[in-house]
Structures are given as structure tokens and as C-alpha cells.
Scaffold this motif. Sequence first.
Motif, short mmCIF file in Angstrom:
data_model
loop_
_atom_site.label_atom_id
_atom_site.label_comp_id
_atom_site.label_asym_id
_atom_site.label_seq_id
_atom_site.Cartn_x
_atom_site.Cartn_y
_atom_site.Cartn_z
N UNK A 207 0.78 -1.27 0.12
CA UNK A 207 -0.07 0.18 0.13
C UNK A 207 0.68 1.11 -0.05
N UNK A 208 0.62 2.31 -1.06
CA UNK A 208 1.50 3.19 -0.99
C UNK A 208 1.05 4.50 0.06
N UNK A 209 1.85 5.20 0.65
CA UNK A 209 1.60 6.22 1.40
C UNK A 209 0.98 7.46 0.70
N UNK A 210 1.08 8.66 1.35
CA UNK A 210 0.63 9.61 0.86
C UNK A 210 1.71 10.73 0.85
N UNK A 211 2.97 10.37 1.49
CA UNK A 211 3.92 11.30 1.44
C UNK A 211 4.66 11.64 0.13
N UNK A 212 4.52 10.85 -0.47
CA UNK A 212 5.17 10.83 -2.20
C UNK A 212 4.26 11.83 -2.84
N UNK A 213 3.11 12.22 -2.38
CA UNK A 213 2.27 13.14 -3.37
C UNK A 213 2.73 14.44 -3.39
N UNK A 214 3.62 14.87 -2.53
CA UNK A 214 4.11 16.41 -2.66
C UNK A 214 3.01 17.26 -2.39
N UNK A 215 2.68 18.17 -3.14
CA UNK A 215 1.74 19.20 -2.95
C UNK A 215 0.26 18.83 -2.89
N UNK A 216 0.20 17.43 -3.37
CA UNK A 216 -1.39 17.03 -3.57
C UNK A 216 -1.66 16.21 -2.38
N UNK A 217 -0.57 16.33 -1.18
CA UNK A 217 -0.71 15.51 -0.15
C UNK A 217 -2.17 15.98 0.79
N UNK A 218 -2.18 17.14 0.97
CA UNK A 218 -3.20 17.69 1.52
C UNK A 218 -4.49 17.56 0.96
N UNK A 219 -4.48 17.89 -0.35
CA UNK A 219 -5.76 17.59 -1.00
C UNK A 219 -6.44 16.29 -1.09
N UNK A 220 -5.40 15.51 -0.92
CA UNK A 220 -5.43 13.89 -0.85
C UNK A 220 -6.42 13.43 0.32
N UNK A 221 -5.74 13.93 1.50
CA UNK A 221 -6.59 13.77 2.55
C UNK A 221 -7.82 14.35 2.75
N UNK A 222 -7.95 15.41 2.32
CA UNK A 222 -9.38 16.27 2.13
C UNK A 222 -10.27 15.44 1.24
N UNK A 223 -9.74 14.97 0.15
CA UNK A 223 -10.76 14.00 -0.88
C UNK A 223 -10.98 12.59 0.01
N UNK A 224 -10.04 12.08 0.47
CA UNK A 224 -10.23 10.93 1.03
C UNK A 224 -11.45 11.08 2.31
N UNK A 225 -11.12 12.04 2.95
CA UNK A 225 -12.12 12.43 4.04
C UNK A 225 -13.72 12.51 3.63
N UNK A 226 -13.60 13.21 2.60
CA UNK A 226 -14.94 13.40 1.66
C UNK A 226 -15.53 12.12 1.28
N UNK A 227 -14.70 11.24 0.67
CA UNK A 227 -15.27 9.74 0.25
C UNK A 227 -15.46 8.89 1.18
N UNK A 228 -14.92 9.37 2.58
CA UNK A 228 -15.15 8.27 3.73
C UNK A 228 -16.46 8.13 3.88
N UNK A 229 -17.42 9.21 3.69
CA UNK A 229 -18.63 9.25 3.93
C UNK A 229 -19.50 8.61 3.07
N UNK A 230 -19.47 8.64 1.78
CA UNK A 230 -20.17 8.09 0.63
C UNK A 230 -19.55 8.37 -0.62
N UNK A 231 -19.75 7.46 -1.71
CA UNK A 231 -19.21 7.86 -2.95
C UNK A 231 -19.73 9.14 -3.65
N UNK A 232 -18.77 10.06 -4.03
CA UNK A 232 -18.90 11.30 -4.51
C UNK A 232 -18.49 11.76 -5.90
N UNK A 233 -19.23 12.34 -6.77
CA UNK A 233 -18.61 12.86 -7.92
C UNK A 233 -17.60 14.25 -7.85
N UNK A 234 -16.82 14.55 -8.65
CA UNK A 234 -15.82 15.68 -8.55
C UNK A 234 -16.48 16.80 -7.87
#
Lengths: 104, 275
Positions: free
Chosen positions: A1-28
Amino acid sequence: MSGLADLGRFEEPAVLVLTSLAERPRHGYAIVQDVQAVAGVKLGPGTLYATLARLEARGLIEGLPAEDRRRPYRITGAGLALLRQRLQRMEAVARTGLARVAGT
Amino acid sequence: MTRLLIRLYPRAWRRRYGSEVLVHYGCGRLGVRDTLDLLGGALDAHLHPQWARRGRTWPWIFFLAAAGTACLWLATAAFPVESVLERYGSEAELELLGLALSGGGLAIGLAGLATRSRILSTFGALMAMRLLIDAVALPALANRHVLPVTSGYPWLLASSLAIGWSALVAAATRRLWPIPVGLGLGLFLEVLLTSDISLAAWLGRNAGLNGPILLRWVAFSAWAAIVAALATPSRQRRHGSWPPDDPAAGARIPRKPYDADPEPLEAVGQVWRRP
């Protein structure tokens, strides 16, 4: 499983997107709205889809069949585990930081 | 405006995300911040193509090689070809052949980029750079027309050795990092087999073997390696990308062909609906 550390400037957006999708599937666009409501951060379209592409490539989210030209995304088990781990670490940092701030 | 900005993205990206972005951002007026964000995203999509990571080309290394090649081409364009031919005769023709082959390498690299073949684009870039370096840069650096190690017919052979081994290693390992190893091995063989202190010459002198015939076999093996490398399908071509970039309406969604997911995919078996 890859971490998020290698995402660079996309690390914070990735956490936010994952948090949003943790509730239910969503479109963009629903992700953008949810992230803005929860974190007060407005993700631009370029950042959003660059983040989605990275998360998809790492198997942390997956695209579902498109509905009305909008493809919903959902978090995978790997994404959920990674998000939980990340949020727990953030919680520990926040707790320690708040305690130190209160002590000053 | 959004439609125009989306055209800046790679085609595979547009197929995957383009219609979504248009649905969400195509109707209203796009703000300056979102415009800049989309522009940055387009650059990022070209530099870091994530949507089909497995088996994709490594475009930026090709662009780097192509840019270097273009610079050298421009530099060589300053040379008056006729006077070079007059001065050096057939040797210069050989060098011009090298330049032509270098251009061929560039074309192969572009074809690899267009077909998303990592092997092809890497091979093309290597061929373009290697031949150009041999034909122009090294002789210029040595202040000679041709280097003693790789003059005449063995020069073409030497180039084929280095390129052939690099391509073979890349094709066999399906990784980019061993390419320098292949290149190094090819260069080593090149010096070993084609220079004045070569194994072939030594064998010819001491073991009574026919050096030129040996060299021909080596050349044959090197070019066979190149053909084998080019004929090997890339990982992406073997498996295809998932999810499919542009599935036909009514097509069944194929099972994910590579790494097993941490959980079963719900979409498998459903019919892909086109809006």
C-alpha cells in the motif's frame, strides 16, 4: 500500500478528498463542495483531478460507472486504512499542540 | 474557455476526466484562480501521467532527449555540408548517414510517445542521442573528424551494440533504471570488440580467427536484440488500461487485470452506460 508522503503538494488535497469519500461515493464537484463545507478549502479543478488521478493510480479510491457524464468515486479499503492512520496521527499532533498552547 | 483549457491536457486524461470537468465547470464563467489551476493541472498531467501509470511512457525523459537532440541538430545545421564532404569525402557521408539515423531515432521516439510505448520512446531517444553524439559531439570534442575507436563500418556496429543492449535490457526488465546498465554494457562491448585493442583484433592476430566475420556476427546479434526489444509488447499493451479510457456503450466492464484490489470491485460485470 502506497502512502501519501510522495504526493508532494497533493498530499493535503488527498487527505481532504479521502475524508470526503469516507462518508459516501461522490463525484468531482460534490467532493469540492463537501471539502469546502468541512475544511473551508476550495479545491480548484486542476488540483482536484490531479489528486483523484493519483489516488486512483494508488488504489486508494476507484471510479464507479459514470452517471449523467459524472463519474462518482469511492474510497477503497486501502484508502480507508490509510486515511484512518493519517487522521490518527494528525489527531495526536493536534492534541499535543493544543495542550502545549494551553500551557503557555 | 473550459473546453479550450481541457484541450491542453493529454488525450488519455481528456477521455478519462474531460467530460466530468466540462459538466462541472463548463457552464458557468471560469474564475482566474480556477483557470490558473486548470493550466497547472495540464502541465502536471503531462509531467506526471497518473491515470495509466503502469507501462506508460516516460515522456519527460524523451522530451529531454529530444530537446538535446534538437539543440545538437541546430548546432550542426551551422556546418556547410558541401565543404565537409569535399574535405572529408566518404567518411563525412558516413557521418551524414549517422545524422539521418539520428533523425530516424527521433521519429521512432515520437512514434513511441504517440503510441504510449515506453520501450519505443526510450529506444528512439537513445538512438537519436547516441548516433548524434557519435557523429558530431565526440569528434568535435576530440578535435578530430572521427574517433579512432569508432571510425568507418565499426562505428555503425558500435552504435548498434550500445543501443541494442540498452533496448534489450529495457525490454527484458520492463524498468527504466537498468537502461544505463545496458548502455554501459553495450559501450564496454563496443570498446572490447571494435577498437584497436579489441578482442576481435586480438583473436584475429593470436587465434587465427577472422575478425571481420566475428564483427558481423556481433552486429547481427546487436540488431537482433533491437528487433527483439521492439517486438516485445509493453506491459500496458498486454493488459490494457483500467478502467478503459473510452469504453463502447454497452460494453462489459472487464475485471481489473493487474494487482488484486484490497476489496472486490463492485462495478465488475455491470454494463458501462454512456450518457
